[in-house]
Design a protein around this motif. Structure first.
Motif, mmCIF file in Angstrom:
data_model
loop_
_atom_site.group_PDB
_atom_site.id
_atom_site.type_symbol
_atom_site.label_atom_id
_atom_site.label_comp_id
_atom_site.label_asym_id
_atom_site.label_seq_id
_atom_site.Cartn_x
_atom_site.Cartn_y
_atom_site.Cartn_z
ATOM 1 N N ARG A 68 -5.904 7.791 -13.050
ATOM 2 C CA ARG A 68 -5.814 8.481 -11.763
ATOM 3 C C ARG A 68 -6.867 7.917 -10.811
ATOM 4 N NH1 ARG A 68 -1.804 9.367 -13.733
ATOM 5 N NH2 ARG A 68 -0.779 11.331 -14.283
ATOM 6 N N LEU A 69 -6.495 7.779 -9.572
ATOM 7 C CA LEU A 69 -7.445 7.344 -8.557
ATOM 8 C C LEU A 69 -8.195 8.538 -7.997
ATOM 9 C CD1 LEU A 69 -5.430 4.660 -6.549
ATOM 10 C CD2 LEU A 69 -6.969 4.332 -8.498
ATOM 11 N N ARG A 70 -9.411 8.279 -7.525
ATOM 12 C CA ARG A 70 -10.237 9.318 -6.922
ATOM 13 C C ARG A 70 -10.721 8.806 -5.573
ATOM 14 N NH1 ARG A 70 -14.619 11.073 -11.394
ATOM 15 N NH2 ARG A 70 -14.918 12.745 -9.871
ATOM 16 N N ASP A 71 -10.331 9.474 -4.514
ATOM 17 C CA ASP A 71 -10.816 9.191 -3.161
ATOM 18 C C ASP A 71 -10.398 7.814 -2.653
ATOM 19 O OD1 ASP A 71 -12.068 10.052 -0.861
ATOM 20 O OD2 ASP A 71 -14.071 9.377 -1.462
ATOM 21 N N CYS A 72 -9.347 7.219 -3.224
ATOM 22 C CA CYS A 72 -8.909 5.923 -2.715
ATOM 23 C C CYS A 72 -7.404 5.745 -2.893
ATOM 24 C CB CYS A 72 -9.665 4.769 -3.373
ATOM 25 S SG CYS A 72 -9.212 4.411 -5.069
ATOM 26 N N ALA A 108 -7.672 10.924 0.214
ATOM 27 C CA ALA A 108 -8.515 9.751 -0.005
ATOM 28 C C ALA A 108 -9.154 9.280 1.296
ATOM 29 C CB ALA A 108 -7.692 8.630 -0.610
ATOM 30 N N ARG A 109 -10.378 8.790 1.171
ATOM 31 C CA ARG A 109 -11.096 8.252 2.325
ATOM 32 C C ARG A 109 -11.146 6.723 2.338
ATOM 33 N NH1 ARG A 109 -16.818 10.818 1.911
ATOM 34 N NH2 ARG A 109 -16.421 10.365 -0.303
ATOM 35 N N LEU A 110 -10.823 6.095 1.204
ATOM 36 C CA LEU A 110 -10.880 4.638 1.087
ATOM 37 C C LEU A 110 -9.484 4.071 0.877
ATOM 38 C CD1 LEU A 110 -12.239 1.862 0.601
ATOM 39 C CD2 LEU A 110 -12.556 2.558 -1.798
ATOM 40 N N LEU A 111 -9.123 3.067 1.686
ATOM 41 C CA LEU A 111 -7.878 2.328 1.524
ATOM 42 C C LEU A 111 -8.218 0.910 1.091
ATOM 43 C CD1 LEU A 111 -4.794 2.008 1.844
ATOM 44 C CD2 LEU A 111 -5.208 1.414 4.251
ATOM 45 N N ILE A 112 -7.700 0.489 -0.059
ATOM 46 C CA ILE A 112 -7.903 -0.871 -0.566
ATOM 47 C C ILE A 112 -6.627 -1.653 -0.322
ATOM 48 C CG2 ILE A 112 -8.389 -2.278 -2.604
ATOM 49 C CD1 ILE A 112 -9.872 0.140 -3.777
ATOM 50 N N VAL A 113 -6.751 -2.805 0.352
ATOM 51 C CA VAL A 113 -5.586 -3.600 0.725
ATOM 52 C C VAL A 113 -5.668 -4.974 0.070
ATOM 53 C CG1 VAL A 113 -4.202 -4.522 2.621
ATOM 54 C CG2 VAL A 113 -5.531 -2.415 2.958
ATOM 55 N N GLY A 114 -4.673 -5.289 -0.756
ATOM 56 C CA GLY A 114 -4.575 -6.607 -1.361
ATOM 57 C C GLY A 114 -3.596 -7.480 -0.594
ATOM 58 N N LEU A 115 -3.204 -8.583 -1.211
ATOM 59 C CA LEU A 115 -2.288 -9.522 -0.563
ATOM 60 C C LEU A 115 -0.833 -9.108 -0.756
ATOM 61 C CD1 LEU A 115 -1.433 -12.184 0.770
ATOM 62 C CD2 LEU A 115 -1.866 -13.327 -1.420
ATOM 63 N N ALA A 116 -0.355 -9.170 -1.995
ATOM 64 C CA ALA A 116 1.045 -8.883 -2.316
ATOM 65 C C ALA A 116 1.143 -8.662 -3.820
ATOM 66 C CB ALA A 116 1.940 -10.045 -1.881
ATOM 67 N N PRO A 117 2.235 -8.083 -4.305
ATOM 68 C CA PRO A 117 2.392 -7.905 -5.756
ATOM 69 C C PRO A 117 2.399 -9.248 -6.489
ATOM 70 C CG PRO A 117 4.023 -6.618 -4.538
ATOM 71 C CD PRO A 117 3.367 -7.527 -3.548
ATOM 72 N N GLY A 118 1.789 -9.277 -7.675
ATOM 73 C CA GLY A 118 1.870 -10.448 -8.521
ATOM 74 C C GLY A 118 3.188 -10.446 -9.285
ATOM 75 N N LYS A 119 3.684 -11.635 -9.625
ATOM 76 C CA LYS A 119 4.990 -11.738 -10.272
ATOM 77 C C LYS A 119 5.066 -10.926 -11.557
ATOM 78 C CE LYS A 119 8.239 -15.045 -12.285
ATOM 79 N NZ LYS A 119 8.526 -16.472 -12.555
ATOM 80 N N GLN A 151 1.048 3.693 5.982
ATOM 81 C CA GLN A 151 0.169 4.143 4.905
ATOM 82 C C GLN A 151 -1.192 4.542 5.457
ATOM 83 O OE1 GLN A 151 0.379 4.528 1.177
ATOM 84 N NE2 GLN A 151 -1.258 5.693 2.118
ATOM 85 N N MET A 152 -1.728 3.726 6.334
ATOM 86 C CA MET A 152 -3.031 4.001 6.916
ATOM 87 C C MET A 152 -3.021 5.306 7.703
ATOM 88 S SD MET A 152 -5.233 1.581 9.484
ATOM 89 C CE MET A 152 -4.172 1.961 10.894
ATOM 90 N N HIS A 153 -1.993 5.512 8.523
ATOM 91 C CA HIS A 153 -1.923 6.711 9.352
ATOM 92 C C HIS A 153 -1.677 7.972 8.534
ATOM 93 C CE1 HIS A 153 -0.972 4.378 13.312
ATOM 94 N NE2 HIS A 153 -2.233 4.289 12.934
ATOM 95 N N SER A 154 -1.144 7.817 7.330
ATOM 96 C CA SER A 154 -0.930 8.989 6.472
ATOM 97 C C SER A 154 -2.234 9.510 5.882
ATOM 98 C CB SER A 154 0.043 8.644 5.334
ATOM 99 O OG SER A 154 -0.578 7.843 4.345
ATOM 100 N N MET A 155 -3.292 8.703 5.954
ATOM 101 C CA MET A 155 -4.583 9.069 5.367
ATOM 102 C C MET A 155 -5.447 9.741 6.443
ATOM 103 S SD MET A 155 -5.121 5.604 3.076
ATOM 104 C CE MET A 155 -6.673 6.167 2.346
ATOM 105 N N LYS A 156 -5.362 11.036 6.532
ATOM 106 C CA LYS A 156 -6.021 11.775 7.610
ATOM 107 C C LYS A 156 -7.541 11.757 7.506
ATOM 108 C CE LYS A 156 -1.963 12.751 9.113
ATOM 109 N NZ LYS A 156 -1.418 11.950 10.240
#
Length: 215
Positions: A98-102, A45-56, A132-137
């Motif tokens: 399934r996710l594609r490229d993210c 994947a080339r795109l990393l999407i970062v949210g805040l935290a899991p919802g309850k 996680q970020m560093h695992s995405m080459k």
């Protein structure tokens, strides 16, 4: 913890307040995930999407980021529209989507009380975001959903926050060919108060898509 681990362990002890809430919810809802939520990933994947935290009742219940709550419905609809997912989102980690490229992850891997992690909890979890970020080459773009996600990413690049202020639809050059794209979080509150709407979110995803096509 081994060098290969990129997500917190099921019983991560690092944040006492989050551990206490986790234990409480395990008693109240023993059939829920109630643990740090691992990233939802796609290979190369080339795109990393970062949210805040899991919802309850979302990711903390289902065990997959942005799955089972209002914000997930908004995000996965956009991912499908812009070609970042394949299949049908059904608020269930077994829906076959399934996710594609993210990759989708959170700045904080565990559910915080009232969805508000403390600064110390955000800092404690940041090394996992870094792993996680560093695992995405092939990482080329990061989409931060909200200020907390934005600031966690900026700090990982040792960049002063004033140099990359959070603003919806802002784009920041982080390093080499990696760019950070900002959006208000697609929470129920932001949608219902009209702070964020579909067209505003499409603007951000369009910018991300253009960047990846040019990369």
């Amino acid at each position: 913890m081994t060098n290969k681990r990129i997500h917190p362990p099921k019983d991560c002890p690092d944040c006492p307040r989050l551990v206490a809430l986790r234990k409480q919810l395990r008693r109240e809802h023993p059939d829920w995930h109630n643990a740090p939520v691992p990233s939802f990933t796609a290979p190369r994947a080339r795109l990393l999407i970062v949210g805040l935290a899991p919802g309850k009742s979302g990711a903390n219940r289902t065990g997959r980021p942005f799955t089972g709550d209002f914000a997930g419905g908004v995000l996965y609809r956009m991912l499908g529209e812009f070609g970042f997912s394949k299949g049908t989102y059904a608020e269930d980690p077994n829906d076959g989507l399934r996710l594609r490229d993210c990759v989708i992850t959170n700045a904080v891997a565990c559910l915080p009380p009232l969805n508000k992690p403390t600064g110390a909890e955000i800092s404690t979890c940041r090394p996992w975001l870094e792993k996680q970020m560093h695992s995405m080459k092939q990482l080329r773009a990061i989409l931060a959903l909200g200020r907390v996600a934005h600031e966690s990413v900026v700090r990982l690049f040792s960049m002063p926050l004033r140099q990359a202020p959070f603003r919806h639809a802002a784009v920041h050059h982080l390093r080499d060919d990696i760019f950070l794209f900002d959006s208000y979080h697609c929470s129920r509150y932001n949608i219902q108060t009209k702070r964020l709407n579909d067209d505003m979110l499409r603007e951000v995803f369009s910018a991300v898509r253009r960047h990846l096509q040019a990369a």
